[in-house]
Design a protein around this motif. Sequence first.
Motif, PDB file in Angstrom:
ATOM      1  N   ASP A 109       0.808  -1.226   0.000  1.00  0.00           N
ATOM      2  CA  ASP A 109       0.000   0.000   0.000  1.00  0.00           C
ATOM      3  C   ASP A 109       0.838   1.271   0.000  1.00  0.00           C
ATOM      4  O   ASP A 109       0.316   2.364   0.171  1.00  0.00           O
ATOM      5  N   GLY A 110       2.156   1.128  -0.196  1.00  0.00           N
ATOM      6  CA  GLY A 110       3.044   2.267  -0.161  1.00  0.00           C
ATOM      7  C   GLY A 110       3.751   2.414   1.174  1.00  0.00           C
ATOM      8  O   GLY A 110       4.787   3.070   1.269  1.00  0.00           O
ATOM      9  N   THR A 111       3.194   1.780   2.212  1.00  0.00           N
ATOM     10  CA  THR A 111       3.811   1.793   3.540  1.00  0.00           C
ATOM     11  C   THR A 111       4.059   0.378   4.044  1.00  0.00           C
ATOM     12  O   THR A 111       5.159   0.047   4.484  1.00  0.00           O
ATOM     13  N   ASN A 112       3.029  -0.453   3.969  1.00  0.00           N
ATOM     14  CA  ASN A 112       3.108  -1.821   4.492  1.00  0.00           C
ATOM     15  C   ASN A 112       2.798  -2.843   3.409  1.00  0.00           C
ATOM     16  O   ASN A 112       1.957  -2.603   2.530  1.00  0.00           O
ATOM     17  N   VAL A 113       3.440  -3.991   3.518  1.00  0.00           N
ATOM     18  CA  VAL A 113       3.084  -5.145   2.695  1.00  0.00           C
ATOM     19  C   VAL A 113       1.935  -5.873   3.384  1.00  0.00           C
ATOM     20  O   VAL A 113       1.863  -5.927   4.624  1.00  0.00           O
ATOM     21  N   HIS A 114       1.030  -6.431   2.595  1.00  0.00           N
ATOM     22  CA  HIS A 114      -0.095  -7.201   3.121  1.00  0.00           C
ATOM     23  C   HIS A 114      -0.017  -8.626   2.593  1.00  0.00           C
ATOM     24  O   HIS A 114       0.208  -8.835   1.387  1.00  0.00           O
ATOM     25  N   ALA A 115      -0.182  -9.602   3.481  1.00  0.00           N
ATOM     26  CA  ALA A 115      -0.334 -11.006   3.078  1.00  0.00           C
ATOM     27  C   ALA A 115      -1.830 -11.306   3.073  1.00  0.00           C
ATOM     28  O   ALA A 115      -2.514 -11.120   4.090  1.00  0.00           O
ATOM     29  N   LEU A 116      -2.339 -11.742   1.933  1.00  0.00           N
ATOM     30  CA  LEU A 116      -3.774 -11.936   1.747  1.00  0.00           C
ATOM     31  C   LEU A 116      -4.078 -13.417   1.572  1.00  0.00           C
ATOM     32  O   LEU A 116      -3.438 -14.100   0.767  1.00  0.00           O
ATOM     33  N   CYS A 135       6.619  -3.187   9.709  1.00  0.00           N
ATOM     34  CA  CYS A 135       8.069  -3.255   9.890  1.00  0.00           C
ATOM     35  C   CYS A 135       8.478  -2.740  11.268  1.00  0.00           C
ATOM     36  O   CYS A 135       8.102  -1.640  11.671  1.00  0.00           O
ATOM     37  N   ASP A 136       9.257  -3.543  11.994  1.00  0.00           N
ATOM     38  CA  ASP A 136       9.794  -3.147  13.291  1.00  0.00           C
ATOM     39  C   ASP A 136      11.296  -3.430  13.287  1.00  0.00           C
ATOM     40  O   ASP A 136      11.727  -4.573  13.432  1.00  0.00           O
ATOM     41  N   GLN A 137      12.094  -2.406  13.102  1.00  0.00           N
ATOM     42  CA  GLN A 137      13.539  -2.581  12.991  1.00  0.00           C
ATOM     43  C   GLN A 137      14.240  -2.720  14.340  1.00  0.00           C
ATOM     44  O   GLN A 137      15.452  -2.903  14.390  1.00  0.00           O
ATOM     45  N   SER A 138      13.477  -2.680  15.421  1.00  0.00           N
ATOM     46  CA  SER A 138      14.079  -2.790  16.747  1.00  0.00           C
ATOM     47  C   SER A 138      14.525  -4.209  17.062  1.00  0.00           C
ATOM     48  O   SER A 138      15.305  -4.434  17.982  1.00  0.00           O
ATOM     49  N   GLY A 139      13.984  -5.178  16.314  1.00  0.00           N
ATOM     50  CA  GLY A 139      14.363  -6.564  16.563  1.00  0.00           C
ATOM     51  C   GLY A 139      13.613  -7.209  17.707  1.00  0.00           C
ATOM     52  O   GLY A 139      13.972  -8.304  18.162  1.00  0.00           O
ATOM     53  N   ALA A 156      -9.182  -9.094   9.587  1.00  0.00           N
ATOM     54  CA  ALA A 156      -7.950  -8.300   9.539  1.00  0.00           C
ATOM     55  C   ALA A 156      -7.054  -8.670  10.706  1.00  0.00           C
ATOM     56  O   ALA A 156      -7.521  -8.791  11.850  1.00  0.00           O
ATOM     57  N   PHE A 157      -5.787  -8.890  10.412  1.00  0.00           N
ATOM     58  CA  PHE A 157      -4.752  -9.105  11.421  1.00  0.00           C
ATOM     59  C   PHE A 157      -3.648  -8.088  11.172  1.00  0.00           C
ATOM     60  O   PHE A 157      -3.524  -7.519  10.088  1.00  0.00           O
ATOM     61  N   SER A 158      -2.797  -7.898  12.182  1.00  0.00           N
ATOM     62  CA  SER A 158      -1.541  -7.185  11.966  1.00  0.00           C
ATOM     63  C   SER A 158      -0.424  -8.003  12.611  1.00  0.00           C
ATOM     64  O   SER A 158      -0.626  -8.639  13.655  1.00  0.00           O
ATOM     65  N   LEU A 159       0.733  -7.998  11.969  1.00  0.00           N
ATOM     66  CA  LEU A 159       1.898  -8.716  12.476  1.00  0.00           C
ATOM     67  C   LEU A 159       3.084  -7.759  12.426  1.00  0.00           C
ATOM     68  O   LEU A 159       3.522  -7.353  11.343  1.00  0.00           O
ATOM     69  N   THR A 160       3.564  -7.368  13.607  1.00  0.00           N
ATOM     70  CA  THR A 160       4.680  -6.425  13.708  1.00  0.00           C
ATOM     71  C   THR A 160       5.965  -7.211  13.937  1.00  0.00           C
ATOM     72  O   THR A 160       6.088  -7.939  14.933  1.00  0.00           O
ATOM     73  N   THR A 161       6.912  -7.051  13.036  1.00  0.00           N
ATOM     74  CA  THR A 161       8.120  -7.871  13.079  1.00  0.00           C
ATOM     75  C   THR A 161       9.204  -7.270  12.197  1.00  0.00           C
ATOM     76  O   THR A 161       8.909  -6.548  11.233  1.00  0.00           O
ATOM     77  N   LYS A 162      10.455  -7.584  12.486  1.00  0.00           N
ATOM     78  CA  LYS A 162      11.553  -7.136  11.622  1.00  0.00           C
ATOM     79  C   LYS A 162      11.483  -7.820  10.261  1.00  0.00           C
ATOM     80  O   LYS A 162      12.034  -7.320   9.281  1.00  0.00           O
ATOM     81  N   CYS A 163      10.799  -8.968  10.188  1.00  0.00           N
ATOM     82  CA  CYS A 163      10.673  -9.682   8.913  1.00  0.00           C
ATOM     83  C   CYS A 163       9.772  -8.946   7.934  1.00  0.00           C
ATOM     84  O   CYS A 163       9.735  -9.289   6.748  1.00  0.00           O
TER      85      CYS A 163
END
Length: 271
Positions: A109-116, A135-139, A156-163
């Motif tokens: 979406d220009g900011t986040n990737v979405h897995a559908l 995206c979470d670059q803090s690790g 809808a889910f959200s997954l916050t991760t460095k991956c």
Amino acid sequence: MKGVSELPLVFVIFLSAFVTAVFGQCTYRDQCSCSLSDGSIIDLSTLGNQDQTPAFPDSFATDGYFYSYNPCYSFIEGSCMNAAACQISGDQSIQYQIGDATSVTYSYDGTNVHALYSSTDSQGLTRNVDVTLVCDQSGQPPYFSPQGEVSSLSYAFSLTTKCACPNGCGAGPPPTNPPTNPTNPPGPPGPSGPSESDDSGISTGTILCIAVLAIAVVYLVAGTVFTMGVRKSKGKEAIPNVSFWTSLPGLIKDGFKFTFSKIRPGYSSVK
């Protein structure tokens, strides 16, 4: 003045839409990953469990249901088989499969990737899940948050991760016999870096330059045909929005003049 500005505005809108189409995507590579337009990879393979259990089990959402999710690899939970996402009733006695592991596609979406994901049950009802990858670059350890059912049969889910960051995680083992995705076919792996021997193909910049040139030609030809055919214009007046283009050099000069006047006080002319 309205006629002067309409076609340039259409040109800018059309060009913006083209740039979004070129850069606003994450191309499917396999069940675990997709590739952004700059060649960087979003890879979830190190996040998913490979023992048929969900990496993120039974998380409660505000809609009163529990949700389990496993990126990349399938899992089994009750009646959810070969699942990527499963909805569990509040008393945990009933499970609904809301996403098949093999159905995954990706978007950006220009900011986040979405897995559908999607899943169709025996009654023909299709459920859809949108997992926003933050995206979470803090690790920090991955954080999974289900929002639940946001509209009928859509979740809808959200997954916050460095991956979820470009090249944030290395590749893990591929899914066993990953099937070809018919709606979003796998593409070649993203480039790992420039190579002297890799001189095949057309770069994104080249495609963009060709597209801009093509749009400019269409704008000029179509505008000229319109002004000559409808407005009966002749000579230079047949050029679409000729007043705008003839005044453009003066506008550019005024822009430089204004800029220099701010940088160099007392500057008053452009020679």
